[in-house]
Design a protein around this motif. Structure first.
Motif, short mmCIF file in Angstrom:
data_model
loop_
_atom_site.label_atom_id
_atom_site.label_comp_id
_atom_site.label_asym_id
_atom_site.label_seq_id
_atom_site.Cartn_x
_atom_site.Cartn_y
_atom_site.Cartn_z
N GLU A 187 0.84 -1.20 0.00
CA GLU A 187 0.00 0.00 0.00
C GLU A 187 0.87 1.25 0.00
N VAL A 221 2.56 1.69 -3.56
CA VAL A 221 1.66 2.16 -4.62
C VAL A 221 1.25 3.60 -4.37
N ARG A 222 1.11 3.98 -3.11
CA ARG A 222 0.77 5.38 -2.81
C ARG A 222 1.92 6.30 -3.21
N GLU A 227 1.79 6.82 -6.87
CA GLU A 227 0.72 7.75 -7.23
C GLU A 227 1.12 9.19 -6.95
N ARG A 244 3.96 10.35 -9.75
CA ARG A 244 3.63 9.67 -11.00
C ARG A 244 4.43 10.18 -12.20
N TRP A 294 -6.45 -5.22 -6.52
CA TRP A 294 -6.55 -3.83 -6.05
C TRP A 294 -5.28 -3.05 -6.39
N LEU A 295 -4.14 -3.73 -6.29
CA LEU A 295 -2.86 -3.10 -6.58
C LEU A 295 -2.75 -2.77 -8.07
N GLU A 355 -5.14 -2.37 -10.20
CA GLU A 355 -6.11 -1.34 -10.56
C GLU A 355 -5.54 0.06 -10.33
N ARG A 356 -4.65 0.18 -9.35
CA ARG A 356 -4.03 1.48 -9.08
C ARG A 356 -2.76 1.70 -9.91
#
Length: 201
Positions: free
Chosen positions: A75, A78-79, A82, A85, A113-114, A116-117
């Motif tokens: 988490e 991936v944050r 984002e 980016r 979920w990962l 998708e992000r």
């Protein structure tokens, strides 16, 4: 136009992932022509950061009681992607390797979920492979430099994991390029990213 490629290198041992990671991280078609060398992000799920020992546990081979820690780490990564980016990211093994290893321990993980992000950020998977009959030769070369030769006693785990990773890659929603280390080079990765409009965001 600013180049912002984001590549996840997956593959079992002896498939040249780390060498390719370094090559891509300095390739002018991926990161532009540079007048000097500087530190572009290159990260790895192979880091044994969950235990205080060489070749210890980490984001791939975590113990069952470390599941919450591992998922929080994913988490966090991936944050970070984002939030930053508009930059290049090269990742040397990630969620497919985790799924493959954990499956051998009887634990299944869904990283939908990962992905998708990751998808809106233009992440792609480069699956590093080699023909099965070339693993022996690759092991011979690796043993010349390996600090942990006992992990190469048997080749069957690597051949089996390569098959696992191929199956996992087929299920991914991210663009996937199978990179045969015996015949492909960094320019082939650049071609794939370019052809799929994945070099910019």
């Amino acid at each position: 136009m600013k180049l912002t490629p984001k590549v996840i290198l997956e593959g079992t041992r002896l498939t040249g992932k780390t060498d390719l990671a370094y090559a891509l991280n300095e390739h002018p078609r991926l990161v532009g022509h540079r007048r000097y060398r500087y530190h572009s992000p290159l990260i790895s799920a192979e880091w044994s950061a969950f235990s205080n020992e060489p070749w210890g546990r980490g984001l791939i081979n975590f113990a069952e009681e470390e599941t919450e820690l591992a998922l929080e780490t994913y988490e966090t990564w991936v944050r970070l992607f984002e939030l930053q980016r508009y930059y290049s990211w090269i990742v040397d093994r990630f969620h497919l390797s985790t799924q493959a290893y954990q499956a051998t321990q009887g634990r299944e993980f869904d990283f939908g979920w990962l992905e998708e992000r990751l998808k809106p950020l233009n992440f792609a998977i480069v699956l590093c492979t080699r023909p099965e009959d070339t693993f022996e030769e690759a092991r011979t070369e690796r043993l010349k430099i390996s600090a942990n030769p006992k992990q190469y006693v048997s080749l069957e785990p690597f051949i089996s994991e390569q098959r696992q990773l191929r199956e996992l890659a087929k299920k991914s929603i991210l663009p996937v390029f199978e990179f045969d280390v015996t015949r492909h080079g960094p320019d082939d990765v650049a071609d794939f990213l370019e052809d799929n409009a994945l070099l910019t965001l």
